[in-house]
Design a protein around this motif. Structure first.
Motif, PDB file in Angstrom:
ATOM      1  N   LEU A   1      12.121  15.496   0.138  1.00 20.59           N
ATOM      2  CA  LEU A   1      10.736  15.953   0.030  1.00 20.59           C
ATOM      3  C   LEU A   1      10.155  16.200   1.414  1.00 20.59           C
ATOM      4  O   LEU A   1      10.461  15.475   2.367  1.00 20.59           O
ATOM      5  CB  LEU A   1       9.895  14.914  -0.711  1.00 20.59           C
ATOM      6  CG  LEU A   1      10.247  14.705  -2.185  1.00 20.59           C
ATOM      7  CD1 LEU A   1       9.465  13.530  -2.756  1.00 20.59           C
ATOM      8  CD2 LEU A   1       9.965  15.971  -2.979  1.00 20.59           C
ATOM      9  N   PRO A   2       9.308  17.210   1.549  1.00 19.10           N
ATOM     10  CA  PRO A   2       8.721  17.491   2.861  1.00 19.10           C
ATOM     11  C   PRO A   2       7.782  16.374   3.298  1.00 19.10           C
ATOM     12  O   PRO A   2       7.249  15.622   2.477  1.00 19.10           O
ATOM     13  CB  PRO A   2       7.949  18.799   2.633  1.00 19.10           C
ATOM     14  CG  PRO A   2       7.672  18.827   1.160  1.00 19.10           C
ATOM     15  CD  PRO A   2       8.846  18.157   0.523  1.00 19.10           C
ATOM     16  N   ALA A   3       7.589  16.264   4.604  1.00 18.22           N
ATOM     17  CA  ALA A   3       6.709  15.234   5.154  1.00 18.22           C
ATOM     18  C   ALA A   3       5.273  15.464   4.705  1.00 18.22           C
ATOM     19  O   ALA A   3       4.846  16.594   4.466  1.00 18.22           O
ATOM     20  CB  ALA A   3       6.785  15.241   6.671  1.00 18.22           C
ATOM     21  N   ARG A   4       4.531  14.373   4.573  1.00 22.27           N
ATOM     22  CA  ARG A   4       3.112  14.412   4.240  1.00 22.27           C
ATOM     23  C   ARG A   4       2.330  13.768   5.374  1.00 22.27           C
ATOM     24  O   ARG A   4       2.831  12.887   6.074  1.00 22.27           O
ATOM     25  CB  ARG A   4       2.847  13.638   2.942  1.00 22.27           C
ATOM     26  CG  ARG A   4       3.467  14.259   1.695  1.00 22.27           C
ATOM     27  CD  ARG A   4       2.602  15.375   1.144  1.00 22.27           C
ATOM     28  NE  ARG A   4       1.270  14.912   0.862  1.00 22.27           N
ATOM     29  CZ  ARG A   4       0.898  14.309  -0.280  1.00 22.27           C
ATOM     30  NH1 ARG A   4       1.793  14.067  -1.217  1.00 22.27           N
ATOM     31  NH2 ARG A   4      -0.353  13.939  -0.468  1.00 22.27           N
ATOM     32  N   PRO A   5       1.068  14.152   5.574  1.00 23.01           N
ATOM     33  CA  PRO A   5       0.241  13.458   6.576  1.00 23.01           C
ATOM     34  C   PRO A   5       0.128  11.975   6.220  1.00 23.01           C
ATOM     35  O   PRO A   5      -0.090  11.623   5.062  1.00 23.01           O
ATOM     36  CB  PRO A   5      -1.112  14.168   6.474  1.00 23.01           C
ATOM     37  CG  PRO A   5      -0.811  15.496   5.857  1.00 23.01           C
ATOM     38  CD  PRO A   5       0.343  15.258   4.938  1.00 23.01           C
ATOM     39  N   ARG A   6       0.264  11.127   7.205  1.00 25.27           N
ATOM     40  CA  ARG A   6       0.235   9.693   6.962  1.00 25.27           C
ATOM     41  C   ARG A   6      -1.148   9.123   7.225  1.00 25.27           C
ATOM     42  O   ARG A   6      -1.826   9.500   8.178  1.00 25.27           O
ATOM     43  CB  ARG A   6       1.284   8.978   7.808  1.00 25.27           C
ATOM     44  CG  ARG A   6       2.702   9.344   7.381  1.00 25.27           C
ATOM     45  CD  ARG A   6       3.682   8.226   7.682  1.00 25.27           C
ATOM     46  NE  ARG A   6       5.007   8.523   7.126  1.00 25.27           N
ATOM     47  CZ  ARG A   6       5.403   8.222   5.908  1.00 25.27           C
ATOM     48  NH1 ARG A   6       4.578   7.575   5.102  1.00 25.27           N
ATOM     49  NH2 ARG A   6       6.604   8.534   5.482  1.00 25.27           N
ATOM     50  N   GLU A   7      -1.550   8.205   6.333  1.00 25.50           N
ATOM     51  CA  GLU A   7      -2.837   7.538   6.454  1.00 25.50           C
ATOM     52  C   GLU A   7      -2.687   6.305   7.346  1.00 25.50           C
ATOM     53  O   GLU A   7      -1.587   5.807   7.576  1.00 25.50           O
ATOM     54  CB  GLU A   7      -3.328   7.110   5.063  1.00 25.50           C
ATOM     55  CG  GLU A   7      -3.429   8.259   4.069  1.00 25.50           C
ATOM     56  CD  GLU A   7      -3.532   7.775   2.630  1.00 25.50           C
ATOM     57  OE1 GLU A   7      -3.477   6.533   2.416  1.00 25.50           O
ATOM     58  OE2 GLU A   7      -3.622   8.623   1.729  1.00 25.50           O
ATOM     59  N   ARG A   8      -3.810   5.795   7.817  1.00 21.84           N
ATOM     60  CA  ARG A   8      -3.791   4.553   8.594  1.00 21.84           C
ATOM     61  C   ARG A   8      -3.904   3.389   7.606  1.00 21.84           C
ATOM     62  O   ARG A   8      -4.928   2.702   7.523  1.00 21.84           O
ATOM     63  CB  ARG A   8      -4.933   4.571   9.623  1.00 21.84           C
ATOM     64  CG  ARG A   8      -4.742   5.667  10.663  1.00 21.84           C
ATOM     65  CD  ARG A   8      -5.954   5.821  11.565  1.00 21.84           C
ATOM     66  NE  ARG A   8      -6.051   4.783  12.580  1.00 21.84           N
ATOM     67  CZ  ARG A   8      -5.402   4.783  13.733  1.00 21.84           C
ATOM     68  NH1 ARG A   8      -4.545   5.765  14.019  1.00 21.84           N
ATOM     69  NH2 ARG A   8      -5.572   3.824  14.613  1.00 21.84           N
ATOM     70  N   THR A   9      -2.800   3.211   6.870  1.00 19.35           N
ATOM     71  CA  THR A   9      -2.753   2.212   5.804  1.00 19.35           C
ATOM     72  C   THR A   9      -1.519   1.345   5.960  1.00 19.35           C
ATOM     73  O   THR A   9      -0.409   1.858   6.109  1.00 19.35           O
ATOM     74  CB  THR A   9      -2.699   2.893   4.419  1.00 19.35           C
ATOM     75  OG1 THR A   9      -3.848   3.717   4.250  1.00 19.35           O
ATOM     76  CG2 THR A   9      -2.644   1.861   3.308  1.00 19.35           C
ATOM     77  N   VAL A  10      -1.708   0.025   5.918  1.00 21.34           N
ATOM     78  CA  VAL A  10      -0.602  -0.910   5.807  1.00 21.34           C
ATOM     79  C   VAL A  10      -0.424  -1.210   4.322  1.00 21.34           C
ATOM     80  O   VAL A  10      -1.375  -1.628   3.647  1.00 21.34           O
ATOM     81  CB  VAL A  10      -0.869  -2.216   6.588  1.00 21.34           C
ATOM     82  CG1 VAL A  10       0.239  -3.229   6.324  1.00 21.34           C
ATOM     83  CG2 VAL A  10      -0.983  -1.924   8.081  1.00 21.34           C
ATOM     84  N   LEU A  11       0.772  -1.002   3.816  1.00 20.00           N
ATOM     85  CA  LEU A  11       1.069  -1.167   2.393  1.00 20.00           C
ATOM     86  C   LEU A  11       2.006  -2.345   2.195  1.00 20.00           C
ATOM     87  O   LEU A  11       3.004  -2.489   2.907  1.00 20.00           O
ATOM     88  CB  LEU A  11       1.723   0.109   1.852  1.00 20.00           C
ATOM     89  CG  LEU A  11       2.272   0.062   0.417  1.00 20.00           C
ATOM     90  CD1 LEU A  11       1.147  -0.057  -0.591  1.00 20.00           C
ATOM     91  CD2 LEU A  11       3.126   1.305   0.134  1.00 20.00           C
ATOM     92  N   MET A  12       1.687  -3.210   1.240  1.00 15.91           N
ATOM     93  CA  MET A  12       2.645  -4.187   0.728  1.00 15.91           C
ATOM     94  C   MET A  12       2.924  -3.831  -0.726  1.00 15.91           C
ATOM     95  O   MET A  12       1.985  -3.567  -1.492  1.00 15.91           O
ATOM     96  CB  MET A  12       2.098  -5.614   0.835  1.00 15.91           C
ATOM     97  CG  MET A  12       2.133  -6.172   2.238  1.00 15.91           C
ATOM     98  SD  MET A  12       1.822  -7.974   2.304  1.00 15.91           S
ATOM     99  CE  MET A  12       0.048  -8.010   2.048  1.00 15.91           C
TER     100      MET A  12
END
Length: 349
Positions: A161-172
């Motif tokens: 899948l193509p890259a998406r803009p990344r959010e400033r989110t830490v995910l658990m």
């Protein structure tokens, strides 16, 4: 034996957690490789849609007696029975031990602990003479179980899948149970100072600890978003900024592998299977287990280093493709099956 196999996977379960998803992914890949696969156990509402293929079939099994009966029904047409977790191991032994001509039992070990006890007796002693081969999902598991086993790493599909803009989110992304140490992750995020730089915390998953974790986040002033169970985690992996994996006892760490497939940089406890996945990448990818301050330092450093996050994500994706694909897992598993089948065939002569 050559040619397609008739494979039975067995779990005593009504859930759809990591082991059930492991079985589903592997069964689908095995069917794609030309085998016929019957899956016993797991939440029917979530297992059946994924098994909608002519070479795949499903039977529910939420209790040990149901699992025994389902294995007994499926065994006459099977080349191998692959069990998952101790209850299924015991069920397969009960269903097949008395049969002279039976398929081999291959037990997949998912956790870094030996089997428990039943009626005061160690379960290993009860099943060891009937289980034909053991397969560990990581070297960490193999070293911990006290039994000879073959390591075949878990895998996921390679993503193009193509890259998406990344959010400033830490995910658990994990079950909200005490052993997963979600509390440590919340404390680490609070101490990292990332919130002051526009970062947020998301926690995907359900479990007994949810209320206590929500209270902890509120007490620490962390505006955490509790997402509950999500079936769109693949999309979250494509848009989050960092995956935080604080559990110190993961057999391998499926969420970590899925994150790597999406080029999502990972910060994980330096313990269990995490080391096998992340060792040798950016040193910030691993922090000392059970140390929230070390986790906070890694988060803060990566949060302030966009180029470092990108490089870690790309290195992780390359490693997943090379070492942790579902196709490689299926090939390794098939080798264990065929070896067990050959040994059992020789024993009948």
């Amino acid at each position: 034996m050559t040619g397609p196999l008739r494979i039975v996977h067995a779990i005593r379960s009504a859930a759809f957690a990591g082991v059930e998803q492991f079985v589903l992914r592997l069964a689908v890949q095995q069917a794609a490789d030309g085998h016929r696969v019957h899956v016993i156990g797991g939440d029917p509402a979530r297992m059946r849609p994924g098994l909608a293929h002519p070479a795949l079939s499903f039977a529910p099994a939420t209790r040990t007696a149901e699992t025994v009966q389902a294995i007994a029904r499926a065994a006459p047409g099977a080349d191998v029975v692959n069990t998952h977790m101790t209850a299924a191991d015991a069920a397969a032994v009960m269903a097949l031990a008395a049969r002279r001509r039976r398929p081999p039992i291959v037990s997949t070990r998912h956790f870094t602990s030996p089997r428990g006890r039943f009626a005061g007796l160690p379960i290993d002693a009860l099943v060891a003479g009937t289980i034909d081969a053991e397969l560990s999902i990581s070297r960490a598991v193999a070293d911990a179980i006290g039994r000879a086993s073959t390591v075949v790493h878990s895998g996921v599909a390679v993503s193009d899948l193509p890259a998406r803009p990344r959010e400033r989110t830490v995910l658990m992304a994990q079950r909200l149970e005490s052993e997963k140490r979600t509390d440590l992750g919340i404390r680490a995020f609070a101490s990292s100072g990332l919130a002051a730089h526009g970062w947020s915390l998301e926690i995907a998953g359900e479990g007994a600890q949810r209320a206590a974790l929500e209270e902890l986040a509120a007490r620490l002033g962390v505006d955490a978003r509790f997402l509950g169970f999500r079936d769109d985690l693949a999309e979250r992996y494509r848009t989050a900024g960092v995956l935080l994996a604080p559990c110190p006892v993961e057999g391998l760490g499926l969420a970590v592998i899925e994150a790597l497939a999406a080029a999502l940089p990972v910060v994980a406890a330096d313990a269990g299977g995490h080391r096998e996945i992340l060792a040798g990448l950016d040193p910030r990818a691993l922090f000392e287990a059970d140390d929230p301050d070390a986790a906070a330092r890694a988060l803060a450093s990566l949060g302030d280093d966009a180029a470092g996050r990108f490089a870690l994500g790309e290195a992780g994706r390359a490693r997943q493709r090379a070492q942790f694909s579902i196709a490689a897992q299926a090939r390794g598993t098939e080798e264990v099956y065929r070896a067990a089948i050959a040994v059992r065939a020789r024993s009948r002569r």
